[in-house]
Design a protein around this motif. Structure first.
Motif, PDB file in Angstrom:
ATOM      1  N   LYS A 150      -0.166   5.823 -19.566  1.00  0.00           N
ATOM      2  CA  LYS A 150      -0.656   4.630 -18.884  1.00  0.00           C
ATOM      3  C   LYS A 150      -1.738   5.048 -17.901  1.00  0.00           C
ATOM      4  O   LYS A 150      -1.578   6.023 -17.167  1.00  0.00           O
ATOM      5  CB  LYS A 150       0.492   3.918 -18.176  1.00  0.00           C
ATOM      6  N   VAL A 151      -2.838   4.318 -17.885  1.00  0.00           N
ATOM      7  CA  VAL A 151      -4.001   4.678 -17.079  1.00  0.00           C
ATOM      8  C   VAL A 151      -4.302   3.565 -16.095  1.00  0.00           C
ATOM      9  O   VAL A 151      -4.326   2.381 -16.467  1.00  0.00           O
ATOM     10  CB  VAL A 151      -5.236   4.922 -17.974  1.00  0.00           C
ATOM     11  N   GLY A 152      -4.531   3.921 -14.837  1.00  0.00           N
ATOM     12  CA  GLY A 152      -4.858   2.916 -13.834  1.00  0.00           C
ATOM     13  C   GLY A 152      -4.943   3.513 -12.451  1.00  0.00           C
ATOM     14  O   GLY A 152      -5.095   4.729 -12.289  1.00  0.00           O
ATOM     15  N   ASN A 153      -4.814   2.668 -11.460  1.00  0.00           N
ATOM     16  CA  ASN A 153      -4.937   3.079 -10.062  1.00  0.00           C
ATOM     17  C   ASN A 153      -3.624   3.643  -9.525  1.00  0.00           C
ATOM     18  O   ASN A 153      -2.530   3.142  -9.839  1.00  0.00           O
ATOM     19  CB  ASN A 153      -5.337   1.875  -9.209  1.00  0.00           C
ATOM     20  N   LEU A 154      -3.748   4.664  -8.697  1.00  0.00           N
ATOM     21  CA  LEU A 154      -2.630   5.211  -7.936  1.00  0.00           C
ATOM     22  C   LEU A 154      -2.774   4.810  -6.475  1.00  0.00           C
ATOM     23  O   LEU A 154      -3.858   4.434  -6.026  1.00  0.00           O
ATOM     24  CB  LEU A 154      -2.614   6.736  -8.026  1.00  0.00           C
ATOM     25  N   LEU A 155      -1.696   4.926  -5.730  1.00  0.00           N
ATOM     26  CA  LEU A 155      -1.730   4.835  -4.273  1.00  0.00           C
ATOM     27  C   LEU A 155      -1.350   6.189  -3.714  1.00  0.00           C
ATOM     28  O   LEU A 155      -0.244   6.682  -3.936  1.00  0.00           O
ATOM     29  CB  LEU A 155      -0.751   3.772  -3.764  1.00  0.00           C
ATOM     30  N   SER A 156      -2.278   6.831  -3.015  1.00  0.00           N
ATOM     31  CA  SER A 156      -2.002   8.103  -2.342  1.00  0.00           C
ATOM     32  C   SER A 156      -1.629   7.795  -0.906  1.00  0.00           C
ATOM     33  O   SER A 156      -2.486   7.483  -0.081  1.00  0.00           O
ATOM     34  CB  SER A 156      -3.231   9.017  -2.395  1.00  0.00           C
ATOM     35  N   SER A 157      -0.349   7.892  -0.614  1.00  0.00           N
ATOM     36  CA  SER A 157       0.153   7.501   0.704  1.00  0.00           C
ATOM     37  C   SER A 157       0.326   8.712   1.614  1.00  0.00           C
ATOM     38  O   SER A 157       0.741   9.786   1.170  1.00  0.00           O
ATOM     39  CB  SER A 157       1.493   6.782   0.554  1.00  0.00           C
ATOM     40  N   ASP A 158       0.016   8.529   2.891  1.00  0.00           N
ATOM     41  CA  ASP A 158       0.244   9.584   3.877  1.00  0.00           C
ATOM     42  C   ASP A 158       1.698   9.640   4.328  1.00  0.00           C
ATOM     43  O   ASP A 158       2.086  10.579   5.029  1.00  0.00           O
ATOM     44  CB  ASP A 158      -0.646   9.351   5.110  1.00  0.00           C
ATOM     45  N   THR A 159       2.488   8.638   3.971  1.00  0.00           N
ATOM     46  CA  THR A 159       3.872   8.578   4.441  1.00  0.00           C
ATOM     47  C   THR A 159       4.844   8.552   3.274  1.00  0.00           C
ATOM     48  O   THR A 159       4.671   7.785   2.327  1.00  0.00           O
ATOM     49  CB  THR A 159       4.108   7.324   5.307  1.00  0.00           C
ATOM     50  N   PHE A 160       5.846   9.407   3.347  1.00  0.00           N
ATOM     51  CA  PHE A 160       6.938   9.381   2.372  1.00  0.00           C
ATOM     52  C   PHE A 160       8.040   8.458   2.872  1.00  0.00           C
ATOM     53  O   PHE A 160       8.563   7.637   2.124  1.00  0.00           O
ATOM     54  CB  PHE A 160       7.480  10.798   2.170  1.00  0.00           C
ATOM     55  N   TYR A 161       8.384   8.594   4.150  1.00  0.00           N
ATOM     56  CA  TYR A 161       9.333   7.687   4.801  1.00  0.00           C
ATOM     57  C   TYR A 161       8.517   6.727   5.652  1.00  0.00           C
ATOM     58  O   TYR A 161       7.961   7.114   6.667  1.00  0.00           O
ATOM     59  CB  TYR A 161      10.326   8.470   5.670  1.00  0.00           C
ATOM     60  N   SER A 162       8.449   5.483   5.230  1.00  0.00           N
ATOM     61  CA  SER A 162       7.560   4.536   5.890  1.00  0.00           C
ATOM     62  C   SER A 162       8.334   3.423   6.573  1.00  0.00           C
ATOM     63  O   SER A 162       9.364   2.955   6.079  1.00  0.00           O
ATOM     64  CB  SER A 162       6.600   3.928   4.857  1.00  0.00           C
ATOM     65  N   ASP A 163       7.823   2.978   7.748  1.00  0.00           N
ATOM     66  CA  ASP A 163       8.409   1.825   8.425  1.00  0.00           C
ATOM     67  C   ASP A 163       8.101   0.528   7.687  1.00  0.00           C
ATOM     68  O   ASP A 163       8.718  -0.500   7.941  1.00  0.00           O
ATOM     69  CB  ASP A 163       7.857   1.713   9.860  1.00  0.00           C
TER      70      ASP A 163
END
Length: 233
Positions: A150-163
């Protein structure tokens, strides 16, 4: 030519580097998939290896977790070791409504909540994208191997545990999966005029709480590796 984070000498690293986050996974890949393997880096235990896959020279090195870490290692590989292509290989959380456990996702682009691209002082917002050549090769390799991609957009997040763990707005914009490194890697590749691609195996689905066991992750990881190794030049 050593750097503060890499002890490799010039010529010890191949033009194509696979980068899992975990350096122990890098060692596993080298021992499992490559032949004639040599270890070129042990600095900070961020292990790096070079070997052969079906006669093609390929390196594999850990990147650590998050954009700051892969930012350091990929920058040095591109800028100081003349690496042409870096393929990030790792796990991700499935976001898209049609993305499930074990799916293989290629990041055509990488959205992010990171401020990494601010360093370039661009007069707007930079859109980090993959190399079309690598993406096309990955698609062709997956089809030849019978591995759905599957090809598309990713989200590269700075937080693993997020509020604020809600991902509904990203899902609404068509984002397929969340991980922590692709956007930084794509920025470094663009800045250096080199190539990068992120391949992710879906190990969990945050919205439902589903996740793979260690054994199941290993099986889906093998499919990802079969595709990634075909990208070596």
């Amino acid at each position: 030519m050593a750097t503060p984070h890499n002890a490799a000498k010039k010529g010890e690293i191949a033009q194509t580097v696979l980068m899992p986050g975990d350096p122990l996974r890098a060692r596993f890949i080298a021992e499992t998939y490559l032949t004639d393997v040599t270890c070129y880096n042990t600095v900070r235990n961020m292990l790096g290896f070079t070997g052969l896959y079906r006669g093609k020279r390929v390196s594999v090195q850990g990147s650590g977790m998050g954009i700051p870490s892969i930012g350091i290692y990929s920058y040095e590989l591109f800028e100081f070791y003349d690496v042409r292509s870096i393929i990030r290989i790792g796990t991700a959380g499935g976001l898209g409504k049609n993305v499930g456990l074990r799916d293989l996702v290629a990041g055509m682009g990488a959205c992010t909540n990171s401020n990494f691209a601010a360093q370039y002082r661009l007069p707007g917002t930079f859109a980090p994208i993959a190399s079309w050549r690598l993406l096309k090769k990955a698609d062709e390799a997956a089809k030849a191997l019978g591995v759905p991609l599957k090809v598309g957009n990713l989200l590269s997040s700075d937080t693993f545990y997020s509020d604020d763990p809600e991902h509904e707005k990203w899902i609404q914009m068509g984002v397929l999966a969340v991980e922590m490194e692709a956007a930084g890697l794509y920025c470094n590749a663009a800045h250096a005029g080199r190539e990068a691609l992120c391949l992710c195996s879906i190990s969990d689905v945050p919205a439902t709480g589903e996740s793979l066991s260690a054994q199941e992750r290993q099986e889906s990881f093998h499919d990802m590796m079969k595709v990634a190794l075909e990208l070596a030049d």
